[in-house]
Design an enzyme around this catalytic site. Structure first.
Site, mmCIF file in Angstrom:
data_model
loop_
_atom_site.group_PDB
_atom_site.id
_atom_site.type_symbol
_atom_site.label_atom_id
_atom_site.label_comp_id
_atom_site.label_asym_id
_atom_site.label_seq_id
_atom_site.Cartn_x
_atom_site.Cartn_y
_atom_site.Cartn_z
ATOM 1 C CG ASN A 9 -1.757 1.237 1.325
ATOM 2 O OD1 ASN A 9 -1.794 2.036 0.383
ATOM 3 N ND2 ASN A 9 -2.435 1.415 2.444
ATOM 4 C CD1 TRP A 10 3.995 1.299 -2.484
ATOM 5 C CD2 TRP A 10 3.722 2.000 -4.586
ATOM 6 N NE1 TRP A 10 4.829 0.545 -3.284
ATOM 7 C CE2 TRP A 10 4.676 0.960 -4.576
ATOM 8 C CE3 TRP A 10 3.386 2.593 -5.799
ATOM 9 C CZ2 TRP A 10 5.312 0.522 -5.752
ATOM 10 C CZ3 TRP A 10 4.010 2.145 -6.969
ATOM 11 C CH2 TRP A 10 4.962 1.124 -6.933
ATOM 12 C CE LYS A 11 -0.164 3.255 4.710
ATOM 13 N NZ LYS A 11 -0.084 3.348 6.158
ATOM 14 C CG HIS A 96 -5.855 1.771 4.933
ATOM 15 N ND1 HIS A 96 -5.401 2.804 5.718
ATOM 16 C CD2 HIS A 96 -4.849 0.866 4.863
ATOM 17 C CE1 HIS A 96 -4.154 2.529 6.100
ATOM 18 N NE2 HIS A 96 -3.801 1.357 5.593
ATOM 19 C CD GLU A 98 -2.949 5.542 6.559
ATOM 20 O OE1 GLU A 98 -2.879 5.626 5.325
ATOM 21 O OE2 GLU A 98 -2.082 4.963 7.251
ATOM 22 C CD GLU A 168 -3.286 -2.406 7.178
ATOM 23 O OE1 GLU A 168 -2.141 -2.575 6.759
ATOM 24 O OE2 GLU A 168 -3.969 -1.413 6.894
ATOM 25 N N GLY A 174 2.437 2.414 10.888
ATOM 26 C CA GLY A 174 3.383 3.518 10.767
ATOM 27 C C GLY A 174 4.031 3.908 12.088
ATOM 28 C CB SER A 213 5.125 -1.564 12.167
ATOM 29 O OG SER A 213 4.725 -0.226 12.415
ATOM 30 N N GLY A 234 2.993 -0.954 4.289
ATOM 31 C CA GLY A 234 3.033 0.450 3.909
ATOM 32 C C GLY A 234 4.465 0.899 3.673
ATOM 33 N N GLY A 235 5.049 1.536 4.680
ATOM 34 C CA GLY A 235 6.374 2.154 4.545
ATOM 35 C C GLY A 235 7.439 1.254 3.931
HETATM 36 P P1 13P Z 1 3.022 0.553 7.678
HETATM 37 O O1 13P Z 1 3.545 -0.724 7.100
HETATM 38 O O2 13P Z 1 3.754 1.771 7.205
HETATM 39 O O3 13P Z 1 2.871 0.470 9.177
HETATM 40 O O4 13P Z 1 1.534 0.744 7.105
HETATM 41 C C1 13P Z 1 0.659 -0.319 7.200
HETATM 42 C C2 13P Z 1 -0.523 -0.026 6.367
HETATM 43 O O5 13P Z 1 -1.321 0.849 6.676
HETATM 44 C C3 13P Z 1 -0.696 -0.779 5.116
HETATM 45 O O6 13P Z 1 -1.968 -0.625 4.602
#
Ligand code: 13P
Length: 249
Positions: A9-11, A96, A98, A168, A174, A213, A234-235
């Site tokens: 997930n590149w956000k 998600h 967010e 999640e 994050g 994470s 994500g990250g």
């Molecule tokens: P991180 O891996 O940056 O914690 O993000 C997780 C996420 O929200 C993937 O959808």
């Protein structure tokens, strides 16, 4: 869908130019694998250019991070499921954390998005997860079950269409705080049991991914946990080398 499933997930990172560059460098080191699925969720604007640039790699699936539940109309700034399909997406993230907690998306809206996705032939990846205060109050199970039931409420049961679930925990996203494999397994077990009521014997085939994470160091241990069928990252998916080492874990 082959398991394990690795989803990036590149956000709000990697616009069209950066996304195409990433994919070109990734495919040069990642040959097609027959024992896993890799999905990218770039920003919506990057989906079509990435699909065009890596047309030969049908094994790499693309998804969008969000859709509106209506098919079209006066919804400035939104995209529909059929537009996402048209651009080359086959999967969509729904709910998600967010979207839920930054943009105020409700359980009911998530349910409508899941239905819209299915109608347009997109596979929904429904995300569920509790906030820290909910975990501390002992509400983890009730929160994820409420989100799961609401998210799937518009689908006919017993359900047999393609579906993905991601757990999640909000406190792990994050933050560098990861659920332990045992924490993840405990919640995934609850989700799997609920899926059995919904999808009958097919429940075992619904992949349940863990996210929050995830990195090179913890990916293998999380994947080894019971009922953890994949990872939503994500990250750590933003660096091609790190992502390569996670997808080949
Ligand atoms: P991180 O891996 O940056 O914690 O993000 C997780 C996420 O929200 C993937 O959808």
């Amino acid at each position: 869908m082959l398991r394990p499933v690795f989803a990036a997930n590149w956000k709000m990172n990697n616009g069209p130019t950066a996304a195409v560059e990433f994919m070109r460098s990734f495919i040069s080191v990642y040959p097609k694998q027959n024992d896993r699925t890799v999905i990218f969720f770039p920003p919506a604007l990057s989906v079509a250019p990435v699909r065009a640039a890596v047309r030969e790699r049908a094994d790499l699936l693309l998804g969008v991070q969000n859709i509106h539940w209506e098919a079209q109309g006066a919804f400035t700034g939104e995209i529909s499921a059929s537009m996402a399909r048209d651009a080359g997406a086959t999967v969509v993230l729904v709910g998600h954390s967010e979207r839920r907690h930054v943009f105020g998306e409700t359980d009911e809206e998530c349910g409508k998005k899941v239905v819209a996705a299915e109608k347009a032939g997109l596979t929904p990846m429904l995300c569920v997860g509790e906030k820290l205060e909910e975990r501390e109050r002992g509400e983890t199970e009730s929160v994820v079950l409420r989100q799961l039931r609401a998210g799937l409420s518009g689908l006919s049961a017993p359900h047999s269409g393609p579906l993905l679930i991601a757990y999640e925990p909000v406190w792990a996203i994050g933050t560098g705080k990861t659920a332990t494999p045992a924490d993840a397994a405990a919640v995934h077990r609850v989700l799997r049991a609920e899926l059995s009521a919904f999808a009958g014997e097919k429940a075992g085939r619904v992949p349940i991914l863990y996210g929050g994470s995830v990195n090179q160091g913890n990916a293998s241990a999380l994947l080894a946990a019971e009922n953890v069928d994949g990872l939503l990252v994500g990250g750590a998916s933003l660096d091609p080398n790190t992502w390569l080492s996670i997808t080949t874990a």
